[in-house]
Design an enzyme around this catalytic site. Structure first.
Site, PDB file in Angstrom:
ATOM      1  N   ARG A 161       0.846  -1.193   0.000  1.00 24.97           N
ATOM      2  CA  ARG A 161       0.000   0.000   0.000  1.00 24.97           C
ATOM      3  C   ARG A 161       0.884   1.245   0.000  1.00 24.97           C
ATOM      4  NH1 ARG A 161      -1.934  -3.550   4.025  1.00 24.97           N
ATOM      5  NH2 ARG A 161      -4.033  -4.398   3.602  1.00 24.97           N
ATOM      6  N   LYS A 185      -1.570  -2.748   8.125  1.00 28.96           N
ATOM      7  CA  LYS A 185      -2.689  -2.295   8.953  1.00 28.96           C
ATOM      8  C   LYS A 185      -2.664  -3.018  10.298  1.00 28.96           C
ATOM      9  CE  LYS A 185      -5.952  -1.012   5.300  1.00 28.96           C
ATOM     10  NZ  LYS A 185      -7.290  -1.272   4.712  1.00 28.96           N
ATOM     11  N   HIS A 271      -2.879   2.818  -6.008  1.00 24.12           N
ATOM     12  CA  HIS A 271      -3.428   1.536  -5.556  1.00 24.12           C
ATOM     13  C   HIS A 271      -3.703   0.572  -6.713  1.00 24.12           C
ATOM     14  CE1 HIS A 271      -4.614  -0.295  -1.782  1.00 24.12           C
ATOM     15  NE2 HIS A 271      -5.649  -0.870  -2.366  1.00 24.12           N
ATOM     16  N   ARG A 274      -1.300  -2.256  -6.863  1.00 29.57           N
ATOM     17  CA  ARG A 274      -1.583  -3.357  -5.924  1.00 29.57           C
ATOM     18  C   ARG A 274      -2.596  -4.318  -6.536  1.00 29.57           C
ATOM     19  NH1 ARG A 274      -1.361  -4.649  -0.371  1.00 29.57           N
ATOM     20  NH2 ARG A 274      -3.324  -5.290   0.600  1.00 29.57           N
ATOM     21  N   HIS A 297      -3.775  -9.397   3.678  1.00 29.95           N
ATOM     22  CA  HIS A 297      -5.207  -9.457   3.969  1.00 29.95           C
ATOM     23  C   HIS A 297      -5.454 -10.372   5.164  1.00 29.95           C
ATOM     24  CE1 HIS A 297      -6.396  -8.336  -0.436  1.00 29.95           C
ATOM     25  NE2 HIS A 297      -6.164  -7.281   0.311  1.00 29.95           N
ATOM     26  N   TYR A 306      -9.934 -10.853  -6.524  1.00 36.43           N
ATOM     27  CA  TYR A 306      -9.013 -10.864  -7.663  1.00 36.43           C
ATOM     28  C   TYR A 306      -9.199 -12.096  -8.531  1.00 36.43           C
ATOM     29  CZ  TYR A 306      -6.886  -7.008  -5.210  1.00 36.43           C
ATOM     30  OH  TYR A 306      -6.694  -5.816  -4.589  1.00 36.43           O
TER      31      TYR A 306
END
Length: 321
Positions: A161, A185, A271, A274, A297, A306
């Site tokens: 990111r 994150k 983004h 990504r 994730h 995806y």
């Protein structure tokens, strides 16, 4: 978010003060944009008009789940999109939760109202050719070009990111084993492999160009004067010509600069690299669990989108051949 139209009917005077209290609450507590606040005011105002004029209620404590269902039927009859109806339900839920929090009502009749299912919007991706075109655009014979090439190669070659890229520290680079240690994150760490093109571009930047930029900050290894974070700030992998950290907007401008230069008509933003990274890995035969790990994730369900992108490409190939 698109600008909302003003409420056609005036908000019932008996509810006006309560609505103003709610708007003041979300303004201070949620820190929403002016347009988001206008959306809430529009949605709740129209709802209160319905409760007053159509249902005939003068006390919000008398609102039932059936009343809300009747209102949603009205919205459906107006041919609003699923997204608009979902936004209205969210606004009504928040309003009734506020009424309970302020002891203005004893129950939240909107609590059990389900949001309508919305179709997942597939992320935009670049083709391999488009990515290669952008990656080859920077002039790698210049210091700035080396940095920009390293940024683009890192975005695409690792799928990290933008926030992870701009906070990347020098001690998170492991050239000898070809990995980055990424802080994602929730402050969670993960190791992401560096492909050869990304590794060479980042190594060239770090060894040949970055020291010149760092010296501009006053001493190469010392903290940037006037900037918080001390050594951590100075040890950022990607810095500007004054030795200061890069912002998200700077990364956006770099991506935009080279996508425009290559003549790509798609909307290209950081983004999208990504999204393209994940899609191209799956197209190449990578397993979903590995891609989930590289993207950081928490749930594999997030990564599964995806695979849907990949299926659309299958349709395209079938149609062409």
């Amino acid at each position: 978010m698109k600008p909302v139209k003003p409420v056609k009917h005036p908000i019932p005077e008996i509810f006006a003060s309560t609505l103003n209290q709610y708007i003041q609450f979300i303004r201070l507590e949620k820190g929403l944009s002016d347009n988001s606040i206008a959306s809430y005011k529009h949605d709740v105002g129209r709802y209160l008009t319905f409760i007053h004029d159509t249902i005939g209620l003068r006390d919000l404590g008398g609102v039932s789940m059936n009343h809300i269902h009747n209102y949603l039927q009205e919205l459906t009859a107006m041919n609003l999109s699923t997204g608009s109806i979902a936004r209205n339900i969210s606004s009504i839920r928040g309003f009734h939760a506020f009424l309970m929090r302020e002891n203005l009502t004893e129950a939240n009749p909107a609590k059990m109202i389900d949001l309508p299912r919305q179709a997942k919007k597939l992320p935009a991706v670049l083709s391999v050719e488009e990515v290669e075109s952008i990656l080859s655009a920077p002039d790698r014979s210049t210091l700035v070009g080396m940095r920009d090439a390293a940024i683009l190669e890192c975005l695409y070659g690792t799928g990290i990111r933008v926030s992870e890229l701009i906070f990347l520290q020098m001690d998170q680079l492991f050239f000898d084993i070809g990995f980055l240690r990424v802080i994602g994150k929730g402050n969670k760490e993960r190791l992401v492999p560096l492909g050869e093109p990304a590794l060479k571009a980042i190594q060239a930047w770090v060894e040949k160009a970055r020291p010149t930029f760092a010296m501009a900050a006053g001493g190469g290894g010392r903290a940037v004067s006037g900037l918080p974070g001390g050594a951590q700030t100075q040890n950022r992998v990607f810095i500007n010509q004054r030795g200061a950290p890069l912002s998200r907007m700077t990364i956006w401008n770099i991506v935009r600069k080279y996508s425009v230069a290559t003549g790509i008509e798609k909307h290209v933003y950081p983004h999208i690299f990504r999204h393209s990274f994940a899609t191209h890995l799956l197209e190449g035969g990578a397993d979903l669990r590995s891609v989930q790990e590289m993207l950081g994730h928490v749930s594999i369900i997030t990564t599964e989108i995806y695979t849907h992108v990949d299926r659309t490409l299958l349709h395209q190939v079938h149609k062409e051949f």
